[in-house]
Design a protein around this motif. Structure first.
Motif, short mmCIF file in Angstrom:
data_model
loop_
_atom_site.label_atom_id
_atom_site.label_comp_id
_atom_site.label_asym_id
_atom_site.label_seq_id
_atom_site.Cartn_x
_atom_site.Cartn_y
_atom_site.Cartn_z
N GLN A 101 0.98 -1.14 -0.02
CA GLN A 101 0.15 0.02 -0.07
C GLN A 101 1.04 1.31 -0.01
N THR A 102 0.66 2.14 -1.06
CA THR A 102 1.48 3.42 -1.03
C THR A 102 0.72 4.37 -0.16
N PHE A 103 1.64 5.24 0.48
CA PHE A 103 1.02 6.37 1.09
C PHE A 103 1.87 7.46 1.08
N THR A 104 1.36 8.73 1.36
CA THR A 104 2.31 10.15 1.50
C THR A 104 1.85 10.93 2.55
N PRO A 105 3.11 10.88 3.51
CA PRO A 105 2.97 11.47 4.64
C PRO A 105 2.66 13.04 4.46
N VAL A 106 1.81 13.66 5.42
CA VAL A 106 1.70 15.14 5.25
C VAL A 106 2.70 15.86 6.37
N ILE A 107 3.27 15.15 7.26
CA ILE A 107 4.41 15.62 7.82
C ILE A 107 5.46 14.81 7.89
N THR A 108 6.73 15.55 8.04
CA THR A 108 8.06 14.66 8.20
C THR A 108 8.08 13.93 9.33
N HIS A 109 8.55 12.80 9.68
CA HIS A 109 8.64 12.15 10.65
C HIS A 109 9.43 10.82 10.67
N TYR A 110 9.48 10.37 11.94
CA TYR A 110 10.21 9.10 11.86
C TYR A 110 9.24 7.85 12.09
N ILE A 111 8.95 7.00 10.97
CA ILE A 111 8.06 5.89 11.28
C ILE A 111 8.53 4.63 12.00
N GLY A 112 7.93 4.25 12.92
CA GLY A 112 8.44 3.29 13.93
C GLY A 112 7.77 2.01 13.73
N SER A 113 6.74 1.98 13.31
CA SER A 113 5.60 0.83 13.03
C SER A 113 4.46 0.91 12.42
N VAL A 114 3.99 -0.24 11.94
CA VAL A 114 2.96 -0.15 11.05
C VAL A 114 1.82 -1.30 11.53
N LYS A 115 0.41 -0.93 11.47
CA LYS A 115 -0.50 -1.82 11.97
C LYS A 115 -1.24 -2.22 10.49
N VAL A 116 -1.55 -3.67 10.53
CA VAL A 116 -2.34 -4.05 9.29
C VAL A 116 -3.35 -4.91 9.79
N HIS A 117 -4.60 -5.00 8.99
CA HIS A 117 -5.62 -5.80 9.51
C HIS A 117 -5.89 -6.81 8.52
N GLY A 118 -6.25 -8.04 9.05
CA GLY A 118 -6.57 -9.12 8.36
C GLY A 118 -6.62 -10.44 9.25
N TYR A 119 -6.51 -11.52 8.55
CA TYR A 119 -6.35 -12.92 9.30
C TYR A 119 -5.76 -13.93 8.41
N ILE A 120 -5.36 -15.03 8.99
CA ILE A 120 -4.57 -16.03 8.26
C ILE A 120 -5.38 -17.25 8.02
N VAL A 121 -4.99 -17.93 7.04
CA VAL A 121 -5.50 -19.39 6.41
C VAL A 121 -4.20 -20.28 6.63
N GLY A 122 -4.33 -21.43 7.23
CA GLY A 122 -3.28 -22.23 7.31
C GLY A 122 -2.15 -21.79 8.13
N THR A 123 -1.07 -22.28 7.71
CA THR A 123 0.09 -21.70 8.48
C THR A 123 0.79 -20.64 7.54
N ALA A 124 0.72 -19.39 8.05
CA ALA A 124 1.20 -18.15 7.45
C ALA A 124 2.45 -17.98 7.75
N GLY A 125 3.07 -18.68 8.54
CA GLY A 125 4.85 -18.37 9.09
C GLY A 125 4.86 -16.89 9.53
N THR A 126 6.02 -16.37 9.13
CA THR A 126 6.73 -15.10 9.68
C THR A 126 6.26 -14.10 8.51
#
Length: 199
Positions: free
Chosen positions: A21-46
């Motif tokens: 997913q591309t994104f465009t920050p509106v302020i300059t900052h240090y990005i330290g983490s991202v959250k994503v939403h979804g679920y797994i099927v089977g063995t998704a691994g790392t």
């Protein structure tokens, strides 16, 4: 930056089919983490989530600028999904008005062992980017006018002068800041101060 409206058929992500997913920050900052939403099927691994630059076609390019991992096998298997935060090993400074890509892949082998990333296909509501898909482990990408669910977190570097550091003689003094403890020259000018960093 964030998009949290995805409730349509999710995108499959595994070892050779990657999502972004591309994104465009509106302020300059240090990005330290991202959250994503979804679920797994089977063995998704790392799961690996990273930040990459984009090329002239707004598609992911180059090496990871920052990255982190999570054990995707601990994500819910419920189709309602969950939010999972991936913290980067080192925060990376991203620049306001510059587009970047959040890139995801897992070690799951196929569509029966994967992460399903929530997506909004009807009326995308995030104006700063779009979704991208790769079926060759990130070598090439195809863009879509959809938005994947994401939220990015970080901090703004402090630029204000915090404390006096040392005298340099005359009216020239050096102050240090709380951001990386870097010195900033400060020239005292009459009763007010004129700072070399524009303050």
């Amino acid at each position: 930056e964030r998009n949290t409206g995805g409730n349509d058929t999710p995108w499959v992500v595994h070892s050779t089919t990657w999502g972004a997913q591309t994104f465009t920050p509106v302020i300059t900052h240090y990005i330290g983490s991202v959250k994503v939403h979804g679920y797994i099927v089977g063995t998704a691994g790392t799961m690996t989530v990273s930040i990459r630059a984009v090329d002239g076609s707004s598609q992911p390019t180059g090496p990871d600028l920052a990255s982190g991992t999570t054990n995707a096998n601990t994500i819910t298997t419920s189709a309602s999904g969950e939010w999972r935060e991936i913290t980067f090993g080192t925060a990376y400074e991203i620049t306001a008005g510059t587009k970047y890509a959040i890139v995801m892949r897992t070690t799951g082998a196929d569509v029966n062992n994967c992460f399903k990333w929530s997506i909004e296909t009807g009326s995308p509501t995030y104006p700063g980017g779009q979704s991208e898909a790769s079926t060759d482990s990130g070598s090439s990408w195809t863009g879509y006018d959809y938005d994947l669910d994401f939220a990015e977190y970080g901090h703004v570097a402090k630029s204000s002068i915090m404390k006096h550091h040392t005298n340099m003689g005359g009216n020239l003094q050096v102050y240090s800041t709380s951001a990386a403890n870097k010195a900033i020259q400060c020239i005292h000018h009459s009763s007010s101060s004129m700072y070399s960093n524009g303050r």
